[in-house]
Design an enzyme around this catalytic site. Structure first.
Site, PDB file in Angstrom:
ATOM      1  N   GLY A 214     -20.801-127.891  43.833  1.00  0.00           N
ATOM      2  CA  GLY A 214     -21.043-127.908  45.260  1.00  0.00           C
ATOM      3  C   GLY A 214     -22.125-128.671  45.767  1.00  0.00           C
TER       4      GLY A 214
ATOM      5  N   CYS B 187       0.023-146.380  58.792  1.00  0.00           N
ATOM      6  CA  CYS B 187       0.507-146.344  60.133  1.00  0.00           C
ATOM      7  C   CYS B 187      -0.005-144.698  60.620  1.00  0.00           C
ATOM      8  CB  CYS B 187       1.855-146.422  60.256  1.00  0.00           C
ATOM      9  SG  CYS B 187       2.285-148.240  59.854  1.00  0.00           S
TER      10      CYS B 187
HETATM   11  C1  LIG Z   1     -14.274-128.286  43.503  1.00  0.00           C
HETATM   12  C2  LIG Z   1     -14.823-127.312  42.767  1.00  0.00           C
HETATM   13  C3  LIG Z   1     -16.404-127.231  42.119  1.00  0.00           C
HETATM   14  C4  LIG Z   1     -16.932-128.800  42.257  1.00  0.00           C
HETATM   15  O1  LIG Z   1     -17.550-128.810  43.446  1.00  0.00           O
HETATM   16  P1  LIG Z   1     -18.302-130.207  43.766  1.00  0.00           P
HETATM   17  O2  LIG Z   1     -18.719-130.199  45.180  1.00  0.00           O
HETATM   18  O3  LIG Z   1     -17.562-131.498  43.414  1.00  0.00           O
HETATM   19  O4  LIG Z   1     -19.453-130.137  43.071  1.00  0.00           O
HETATM   20  C5  LIG Z   1     -16.687-126.417  41.233  1.00  0.00           C
HETATM   21  N1  LIG Z   1     -16.123-125.303  40.994  1.00  0.00           N
HETATM   22  C6  LIG Z   1     -14.863-124.861  41.629  1.00  0.00           C
HETATM   23  C7  LIG Z   1     -14.138-123.497  41.373  1.00  0.00           C
HETATM   24  C8  LIG Z   1     -14.369-125.917  42.519  1.00  0.00           C
HETATM   25  O5  LIG Z   1     -13.136-125.830  43.166  1.00  0.00           O
END
Ligand SMILES: *Cc1c(COP(=O)(O)O)cnc(C)c1O
Length: 409
Positions: A230, A333
């Site tokens: 994240g 579109c």
């Molecule tokens: C999408 C996701 C990530 C990665 O998130 P990023 O924002 O790309 O770092 C990590 N763990 C889980 C469980 C996810 O669903």
């Protein structure tokens, strides 16, 4: 002229056509080593979130560097194995794992199932029992923290579908501990994506460590804590928060705990390692608005349409003269089909634009909507260029379809 490593992007657009995804191997690697450096003082495992960019060449580069992988489907596990990934470094997230996916992951010998519900834990136990195996389990906790990001990419609030609350987690750990076919090894969370502030992580980790303590009182000791992914990147003027900032502020919480720290970064590894090239098909000047109509659309890069994602858009060649304000739109579109709005650009028809920071959640979210073949993907390493995915053709679009036999007409 804009380059990717030692290669001019304009020449790539001319040789391979547009729309075109171009990735830098060096940028990808530095995205990964930034995490390694940040975590160097701690026992750790970096599980790249495959969904951010699942091209097997990208996975191969990361596997070579020793990365683990965070997967959310059987398809992603297959890609990781194809790319030479180590199954013992794979964690499996996702709220809807099917029996077939669980069976296959057990057979493959992954590191851990990140379990998201009581129902999933029951299913996992019954499949493990069937096959006389013991499944390594982490419970995904929903710490109910606001990640302060776009609602579609917030995952750690109690109204989100992900994970379980603290009391449920404690019950599930006790069930796992009591089972012959489950082994509680970790605890995990993932609170959202494109986080640019560290405080939600601190809150989430404190919540998880509180649970670890309560588990200790119950005689259940874990091997790892997985803080999810994240971490945000700079698309525009976001504060530059890197892995080092995050880990430095968390470090003291992990010391003397004897827990391995697992992270699941996706975007922060690959996001700034890719661009999307697109050619200006037409300029449409109006009284109220100017449109730059380009050959990439929401089917190629959906982030702007889906979650108001902002990408810098830069012409490859600099032109003289005054700039004009444009909405950069695709050929699909839909009114929602745009790559960027209100951009001051000096461009002419035929110019190629680079949509920046398109390495994560770009190609992976592409579709064939409007019967548009998906773009090619290239990986650049110094002077070398490798096609890591061919451009689709009209033939590939309809390859799995079938016309009706005469008798049905
Ligand atoms: C999408 C996701 C990530 C990665 O998130 P990023 O924002 O790309 O770092 C990590 N763990 C889980 C469980 C996810 O669903």
């Amino acid at each position: 002229m804009l380059r990717c490593e030692q290669v001019e992007l304009q020449s790539l657009a001319e040789s391979y056509g547009t729309p075109l995804y171009v990735y830098s191997k060096a940028a990808l690697e530095s995205g990964f080593t930034a995490w390694q450096d940040a975590l160097s003082g701690l026992p750790h495992l970096i599980c790249y979130a495959v969904k951010a960019n699942s091209n097997i060449a990208i996975l191969q580069c990361l596997a070579k560097l020793g990365a683990g992988f965070d997967i959310v489907s059987g398809g992603e596990l297959a890609r990781v194995m194809m790319a030479g990934g180590d199954p013992n470094k794979v964690v499996f997230s996702g709220v809807g794992k099917t029996p077939a996916e669980i069976r296959n992951a057990l057979d493959t010998g992954i590191r851990c199932f990140n379990v998201e519900s009581a129902s999933e834990l029951r299913l996992l136990e019954s499949i493990a029992a069937e096959t006389k195996m013991t499944a390594p389990v982490s419970i995904r906790v929903n710490p109910d923290v606001d990640a302060q990001t776009h609602p579609y990419i917030s995952t750690g609030l109690k109204e989100n579908k992900f994970g379980v609350d603290e009391d449920t987690a404690l019950k599930l750990y006790q069930q796992a501990q009591a089972s012959d076919h489950l082994n509680p090894v970790g605890i995990d969370c993932h609170i959202g994506s494109q986080l640019t502030d560290i405080s939600p992580y601190l809150e989430a980790v404190d919540h998880l460590l509180g649970i670890v303590d309560r588990l200790g009182d119950l005689g259940i000791s874990l091997e790892h804590i997985d803080i999810g992914g994240g971490l945000g990147i700079q698309y525009r003027q976001e504060p530059p928060t890197g892995p080092i900032d995050l880990i430095e502020s968390l470090k003291e919480r992990f010391e003397h705990r004897g827990l391995e720290v697992v992270v699941e970064p996706g975007r922060s590894i690959v996001g700034n390692a890719g661009v999307l090239l697109s050619e200006v098909v037409a300029l449409k000047h109006g009284e109220h608005k100017n449109f730059a109509i380009v050959d990439a659309g929401m089917n190629d890069l959906i982030r702007p349409s889906l979650y108001q994602g902002w990408h810098d858009i830069t012409p490859l060649a600099q032109r003289d003269g005054a700039s004009l304000n444009y909405d950069v739109v695709g050929p699909v579109c839909e009114t929602g089909d745009f790559l960027g709005k209100d951009r001051d650009l000096r461009i002419e028809e035929g110019d190629v634009l680079a949509v920046m920071s398109a390495g994560a959640y770009g190609f992976v979210m592409a579709s064939n909507y409007n019967s548009r073949p998906r773009a090619a993907e290239l990986l650049i390493d110094g002077h070398d260029c490798h096609v890591v995915r061919q451009r689709e053709t009209i033939a590939t679009l309809v390859a799995d379809e079938a016309l009706l036999p005469d008798k049905m007409l």
